[in-house]
Write an enzyme that holds these catalytic residues in place. Structure first.
Site, PDB file in Angstrom:
ATOM      1  N   PRO A 126      16.582  14.862  16.171  1.00 24.92           N
ATOM      2  CA  PRO A 126      17.675  14.831  17.165  1.00 24.92           C
ATOM      3  C   PRO A 126      19.055  14.683  16.514  1.00 24.92           C
ATOM      4  O   PRO A 126      20.038  15.189  17.027  1.00 24.92           O
ATOM      5  CB  PRO A 126      17.345  13.605  18.022  1.00 24.92           C
ATOM      6  CG  PRO A 126      15.884  13.385  17.840  1.00 24.92           C
ATOM      7  CD  PRO A 126      15.555  13.843  16.457  1.00 24.92           C
ATOM      8  N   GLY A 160      11.119  22.088   9.123  1.00 25.30           N
ATOM      9  CA  GLY A 160      12.278  22.017  10.023  1.00 25.30           C
ATOM     10  C   GLY A 160      13.522  22.527   9.316  1.00 25.30           C
ATOM     11  O   GLY A 160      13.485  23.533   8.593  1.00 25.30           O
ATOM     12  N   ALA A 209       8.001  -1.534   5.856  1.00 22.15           N
ATOM     13  CA  ALA A 209       8.865  -1.020   6.934  1.00 22.15           C
ATOM     14  C   ALA A 209       8.147   0.112   7.643  1.00 22.15           C
ATOM     15  O   ALA A 209       7.199   0.682   7.102  1.00 22.15           O
ATOM     16  CB  ALA A 209      10.183  -0.484   6.364  1.00 22.15           C
ATOM     17  N   GLU A 248      19.773   6.168   3.951  1.00 16.28           N
ATOM     18  CA  GLU A 248      19.859   6.588   5.357  1.00 16.28           C
ATOM     19  C   GLU A 248      20.926   5.790   6.112  1.00 16.28           C
ATOM     20  O   GLU A 248      21.382   6.210   7.181  1.00 16.28           O
ATOM     21  CB  GLU A 248      18.498   6.425   6.050  1.00 16.28           C
ATOM     22  CG  GLU A 248      17.493   7.496   5.694  1.00 16.28           C
ATOM     23  CD  GLU A 248      17.905   8.888   6.175  1.00 16.28           C
ATOM     24  OE1 GLU A 248      18.050   9.076   7.379  1.00 16.28           O
ATOM     25  OE2 GLU A 248      18.084   9.780   5.334  1.00 16.28           O
ATOM     26  N   THR A 273       0.820  -1.219   0.000  1.00 14.49           N
ATOM     27  CA  THR A 273       0.000   0.000   0.000  1.00 14.49           C
ATOM     28  C   THR A 273       0.853   1.269   0.000  1.00 14.49           C
ATOM     29  O   THR A 273       0.322   2.366  -0.088  1.00 14.49           O
ATOM     30  CB  THR A 273      -0.948   0.027   1.226  1.00 14.49           C
ATOM     31  OG1 THR A 273      -0.148  -0.102   2.400  1.00 14.49           O
ATOM     32  CG2 THR A 273      -1.955  -1.091   1.173  1.00 14.49           C
ATOM     33  N   GLY A 274       2.158   1.135   0.097  1.00 16.12           N
ATOM     34  CA  GLY A 274       3.033   2.310   0.079  1.00 16.12           C
ATOM     35  C   GLY A 274       3.328   2.771  -1.344  1.00 16.12           C
ATOM     36  O   GLY A 274       2.932   2.133  -2.325  1.00 16.12           O
ATOM     37  N   SER A 332      18.535   1.432   2.233  1.00 16.21           N
ATOM     38  CA  SER A 332      18.302   2.879   2.158  1.00 16.21           C
ATOM     39  C   SER A 332      19.587   3.693   2.259  1.00 16.21           C
ATOM     40  O   SER A 332      20.511   3.323   2.997  1.00 16.21           O
ATOM     41  CB  SER A 332      17.369   3.274   3.308  1.00 16.21           C
ATOM     42  OG  SER A 332      17.401   4.662   3.532  1.00 16.21           O
ATOM     43  N   ARG A 369       3.747   9.880  -2.999  1.00 15.95           N
ATOM     44  CA  ARG A 369       4.496  10.010  -1.759  1.00 15.95           C
ATOM     45  C   ARG A 369       3.543  10.400  -0.627  1.00 15.95           C
ATOM     46  O   ARG A 369       2.621  11.211  -0.826  1.00 15.95           O
ATOM     47  CB  ARG A 369       5.535  11.113  -1.971  1.00 15.95           C
ATOM     48  CG  ARG A 369       6.652  11.186  -0.960  1.00 15.95           C
ATOM     49  CD  ARG A 369       7.402   9.913  -0.808  1.00 15.95           C
ATOM     50  NE  ARG A 369       8.783  10.126  -0.437  1.00 15.95           N
ATOM     51  CZ  ARG A 369       9.454   9.331   0.384  1.00 15.95           C
ATOM     52  NH1 ARG A 369       8.864   8.272   0.926  1.00 15.95           N
ATOM     53  NH2 ARG A 369      10.719   9.550   0.650  1.00 15.95           N
ATOM     54  N   TYR A 399      15.782   4.407  12.533  1.00 12.92           N
ATOM     55  CA  TYR A 399      15.428   3.867  11.217  1.00 12.92           C
ATOM     56  C   TYR A 399      16.684   3.441  10.454  1.00 12.92           C
ATOM     57  O   TYR A 399      16.758   2.323   9.926  1.00 12.92           O
ATOM     58  CB  TYR A 399      14.659   4.928  10.413  1.00 12.92           C
ATOM     59  CG  TYR A 399      14.462   4.569   8.960  1.00 12.92           C
ATOM     60  CD1 TYR A 399      13.416   3.740   8.568  1.00 12.92           C
ATOM     61  CD2 TYR A 399      15.330   5.039   7.973  1.00 12.92           C
ATOM     62  CE1 TYR A 399      13.245   3.394   7.234  1.00 12.92           C
ATOM     63  CE2 TYR A 399      15.171   4.694   6.640  1.00 12.92           C
ATOM     64  CZ  TYR A 399      14.126   3.878   6.279  1.00 12.92           C
ATOM     65  OH  TYR A 399      13.966   3.532   4.960  1.00 12.92           O
ATOM     66  N   LEU A 457       9.409  -4.463   0.761  1.00  7.23           N
ATOM     67  CA  LEU A 457       9.353  -2.996   0.818  1.00  7.23           C
ATOM     68  C   LEU A 457       8.684  -2.530   2.107  1.00  7.23           C
ATOM     69  O   LEU A 457       8.671  -1.341   2.403  1.00  7.23           O
ATOM     70  CB  LEU A 457       8.553  -2.454  -0.385  1.00  7.23           C
ATOM     71  CG  LEU A 457       8.881  -3.033  -1.766  1.00  7.23           C
ATOM     72  CD1 LEU A 457       8.067  -2.329  -2.842  1.00  7.23           C
ATOM     73  CD2 LEU A 457      10.365  -2.907  -2.077  1.00  7.23           C
ATOM     74  N   LEU A 516       5.051  -8.473   9.226  1.00  7.81           N
ATOM     75  CA  LEU A 516       6.511  -8.633   9.355  1.00  7.81           C
ATOM     76  C   LEU A 516       6.944  -8.925  10.792  1.00  7.81           C
ATOM     77  O   LEU A 516       8.090  -9.314  11.023  1.00  7.81           O
ATOM     78  CB  LEU A 516       7.231  -7.382   8.831  1.00  7.81           C
ATOM     79  CG  LEU A 516       7.285  -7.238   7.303  1.00  7.81           C
ATOM     80  CD1 LEU A 516       7.758  -5.843   6.897  1.00  7.81           C
ATOM     81  CD2 LEU A 516       8.196  -8.302   6.686  1.00  7.81           C
TER      82      LEU A 516
END
Ligand code: GDR
Length: 328
Positions: A282, A213, A80, A129, A10-11, A127, A186, A151, A78, A57
């Protein structure tokens, strides 16, 4: 007919991938979690060619049952907890789903038949990240990881366990280290969509400010529709491997905002944008820029949509979406 099983159906990426694989003649199964989950009906309505399969998951037996039912040739993981900001508040949940979820899926594949004959090919959504506080620029498949969020830490575990299972059990398991990829699908919580949707609403007089931010960060932004093709290509190779998927260009948060407002014909964007500490993280990932050379040379993959075209596409989509809500 080849069979594909997708978690995170569904993402944004799940939707693009399901359409792509359907177009290639695949039978597509999509895992949906939870009891009475409204997303189950959403999958049925919007993607009638996808067969929804229950599973979670966090629950290994459910993954085994789901794979036994789907009997897939290819599994795309996919699913997460994918919002970096949320992972600071729900760190344990993120570790469990985004990290341990990968381990459970690999075990399920081994149980259902992947171990003996390499039958099931596995794709893991790794990712950018994971690079976090980057050790080199641009980032490649060999750049060391230094994640900056729960994450990112969970994704590093997922990535490493894929490599370990590939080496230990001879699984056909690949990781795509995908840099940020966006588009009209998105979620509104991510910065590109938050900006393009706010720009449309400001243009239409539905909203008067956009609160964000940190805007000094840099990201390598591509189009999600291009990136799912790279996922599929990885599983069509003779041997499993890991690939960076990126555009090789980077842009600041300021540029994103400026280009999106300009697209709607607003040049004095500063008067609409305010920064608030509540959207600062943070720990921040300041600079990401990927080197997609390996994907280009080995997979023959390249991105088709550049940054200005991507922003244009998203602003146009959100103008249409928000205009449709106006009273006639
Ligand atoms: P990211 O995407 O964390 O890179 O991860 P996101 O769009 O959330 O943030 C990008 C940058 O924007 C800054 N920022 C804000 N972000 C959000 N969401 N909302 C704001 O108001 C805002 N203001 C500034 C952030 O601090 C950050 O620097 C995405 C996710 O899709 C991951 O799941 C995926 O793995 C990576 O991309 C590749």
């Amino acid at each position: 007919m080849p069979r594909a099983f997708i978690t995170g159906i569904t993402g944004q990426d799940g939707q693009h991938l399901a359409e792509f694989l359907h177009g290639k003649g695949y039978e597509v199964f999509g895992m949906v979690k939870g009891q009475n989950n409204p997303k189950f009906d959403q999958v049925r309505d919007e993607f009638p060619f996808v067969e929804p399969v229950p599973g979670d998951l966090a629950d290994l037996p459910s993954l085994v049952k789901a794979l036994e039912h789907a009997q897939p040739d290819e599994v795309y993981n996919l699913g997460a907890i994918s919002f970096v900001a949320l992972s600071f508040n729900q760190a344990e949940l993120t570790a469990n789903i985004t990290g341990l979820g990968v381990l459970r899926m690999l075990e399920a594949i081994r149980m259902v038949g992947g171990a003996q004959n390499n039958k099931i090919r596995f794709y893991q959504a790794s990712s950018s990240e994971m690079f976090g506080k980057v050790r080199e620029t641009p980032q490649t498949e060999r750049t060391p990881f230094h994640p900056r969020s729960p994450y990112g830490c969970a994704k590093v575990f997922g990535h490493d366990i894929v490599v370990n299972y590939r080496e230990s059990y001879d699984l056909f398991a690949c990781s795509g280290i995908l840099f940020n990829h966006e588009g009209p699908r998105r979620g509104m919580e991510f910065v590109t969509r938050k900006v393009t949707n706010a720009v449309a609403r400001i243009k239409l007089g539905l909203q008067d400010e956009l609160v964000l931010g940190n805007l000094d960060f840099k990201r390598d932004w591509g189009y999600a529709g291009d990136y799912v093709k790279a996922m599929w290509l990885m599983l069509q190779q003779d041997a499993p491997d890991d690939y960076v998927v990126a555009t090789g260009e980077t842009h600041t948060g300021h540029e994103l905002v400026e280009v999106a407002f300009a697209e709607a014909g607003i040049s004095d964007w500063e008067r609409y944008v305010r920064q608030d500490q509540k959207f600062f993280r943070p720990a921040e990932v300041d600079l990401l820029i990927g080197d997609p050379t390996k994907a280009r040379t080995k997979l023959g993959w390249k991105p088709e949509v550049d940054f200005p075209t991507l922003v244009k596409m998203m602003v146009a989509h959100d103008m249409a979406l928000e205009s449709a809500k106006l009273p006639r």
